[in-house]
Design an enzyme around this catalytic site. Sequence first.
Site, PDB file in Angstrom:
ATOM      1  N   LYS A 200      40.646  48.706  41.107  1.00 49.42           N
ATOM      2  CA  LYS A 200      39.852  49.029  39.926  1.00 49.42           C
ATOM      3  C   LYS A 200      40.745  49.127  38.690  1.00 49.42           C
ATOM      4  O   LYS A 200      41.731  49.877  38.670  1.00 49.42           O
ATOM      5  CB  LYS A 200      39.107  50.349  40.132  1.00 49.42           C
ATOM      6  CG  LYS A 200      38.015  50.270  41.184  1.00 49.42           C
ATOM      7  CD  LYS A 200      36.926  49.280  40.804  1.00 49.42           C
ATOM      8  CE  LYS A 200      35.797  49.251  41.817  1.00 49.42           C
ATOM      9  NZ  LYS A 200      34.780  48.238  41.488  1.00 49.42           N
TER      10      LYS A 200
ATOM     11  N   ASP B 155      39.311  44.294  39.450  1.00 48.71           N
ATOM     12  CA  ASP B 155      37.923  44.426  39.015  1.00 48.71           C
ATOM     13  C   ASP B 155      37.833  45.417  37.858  1.00 48.71           C
ATOM     14  O   ASP B 155      38.024  46.616  38.036  1.00 48.71           O
ATOM     15  CB  ASP B 155      37.062  44.907  40.184  1.00 48.71           C
ATOM     16  CG  ASP B 155      35.592  44.980  39.827  1.00 48.71           C
ATOM     17  OD1 ASP B 155      35.213  44.489  38.750  1.00 48.71           O
ATOM     18  OD2 ASP B 155      34.810  45.535  40.640  1.00 48.71           O
TER      19      ASP B 155
ATOM     20  N   GLU C 244      38.109  39.878  38.265  1.00 46.58           N
ATOM     21  CA  GLU C 244      36.692  40.128  38.503  1.00 46.58           C
ATOM     22  C   GLU C 244      36.071  40.859  37.317  1.00 46.58           C
ATOM     23  O   GLU C 244      36.509  41.946  36.947  1.00 46.58           O
ATOM     24  CB  GLU C 244      36.488  40.935  39.794  1.00 46.58           C
ATOM     25  CG  GLU C 244      35.021  41.107  40.156  1.00 46.58           C
ATOM     26  CD  GLU C 244      34.799  41.587  41.580  1.00 46.58           C
ATOM     27  OE1 GLU C 244      33.636  41.825  41.942  1.00 46.58           O
ATOM     28  OE2 GLU C 244      35.788  41.719  42.326  1.00 46.58           O
TER      29      GLU C 244
ATOM     30  N   ASP D 193      30.304  39.509  38.594  1.00 48.69           N
ATOM     31  CA  ASP D 193      29.491  40.416  39.392  1.00 48.69           C
ATOM     32  C   ASP D 193      28.357  40.968  38.537  1.00 48.69           C
ATOM     33  O   ASP D 193      27.208  40.552  38.646  1.00 48.69           O
ATOM     34  CB  ASP D 193      30.392  41.534  39.927  1.00 48.69           C
ATOM     35  CG  ASP D 193      29.660  42.571  40.754  1.00 48.69           C
ATOM     36  OD1 ASP D 193      28.424  42.636  40.702  1.00 48.69           O
ATOM     37  OD2 ASP D 193      30.322  43.356  41.449  1.00 48.69           O
TER      38      ASP D 193
ATOM     39  N   LYS E  50      24.587  41.202  44.229  1.00 56.08           N
ATOM     40  CA  LYS E  50      24.149  42.531  44.646  1.00 56.08           C
ATOM     41  C   LYS E  50      22.646  42.490  44.924  1.00 56.08           C
ATOM     42  O   LYS E  50      21.843  42.135  44.045  1.00 56.08           O
ATOM     43  CB  LYS E  50      24.460  43.555  43.551  1.00 56.08           C
ATOM     44  CG  LYS E  50      25.947  43.681  43.215  1.00 56.08           C
ATOM     45  CD  LYS E  50      26.688  44.450  44.305  1.00 56.08           C
ATOM     46  CE  LYS E  50      28.196  44.485  44.066  1.00 56.08           C
ATOM     47  NZ  LYS E  50      28.594  45.269  42.906  1.00 56.08           N
TER      48      LYS E  50
END
Length: 368
Positions: free
Chosen positions: A165, A193, A218, A241, A265
């Site tokens: 992260k 990400d 990401e 995403d 998702k």
Amino acid sequence: MQIETIKAYHVVQPFVDGPYRMSKGREADAFDAVIVSITSDSGITGWGEMAPLGNFYSAAFPAGTRAGVPEIAPHLIGHDPRGLASIGRLMDTVFKGHPYIKSALDMACWDLAARAADVPLVTLLGGRESETAELYKVVTHGSVDAMAALAKRIVKDGFHRLQVKVGGNIHDDIERVTAVAASVPKGTVIFCDANAGWTPYQARQFADATRSIDYTFEQPCTTIDECMSVRRSLDKPMVLDESVASLDDMLDIHRKGAADGLTLKISRLGGVSKTRQIRDLAVDLGFMITVEDTGGAEIDTAAMAHLSLSTPEERRLHAIAFHEWVTVRTASNMPPVTGSRMGIPDGPGLGIDVVPDLLGAPFFEIGR
């Protein structure tokens, strides 16, 4: 076959490892899930689950799901749960937008349809492409030392894929990722990400300073165009995403060449139906694919596993085992995890055996 009864349960699922942290102070202590059961007049029950990651991650929130399911459910009574496209159109007709609210209902219909056919859900989704899918683990946002130590522990446990992260202070995140990369063996797969936490200016700063590190970028920025502006000067793969909320988004990403891979998702897209539709077209267009969700336990993880294992292996990035994140159980015969790989449970439908006594009393129930 007709839908006879619909029930909805509220289940808070605390995290095993404590708060889940992202950049900019975003954190959650649990998945706040709504679990839905749909029972047909033939006595077959299908299950679905949806859990936003707090109020900050998606355009979805737990209280919205609890309020929305009772608005939609009465319209489904008496309809054939196996008519999945028809059910989807009906939900979109009677309740505009809010795809996350429809996700658990759609998932329960898929589970019921597969159980009625006495086949695993993966069969209805296109067929099983492999026995297991490779899992990744998340290195949550924190201090440099804490993130490096967590990465080392994950690799020691036998995992080879890390999602690190970032998305906070640029210079601190450069230090974080550099430390994580130095702490794990060469060849460890790293995804950085940012969860849409940066401006293009910041994302380019980060990318320029970390060129010597092997990773996949990401979702650095919020919009597709912002991410595309970063991609033009990037020498690394990019996965999007949060930008993938619809079929139109996926097609826009393809037209612009804005990404090499997509993370789909289930709840963000509105359920298994739309996830499968977008997944199949994205595979044909050449994207690498991850199918997961915003959160949940055994029910939602089983749906992710079936969608993952019906994705061609050469187009599949990885998967995640959310049921291992939480301290509560909702079902037996859960998705099996061996080492760093996850399979699907034996049995029809999702394959899991939900234990209603573990869910408490339903907060909503309707029947004929």
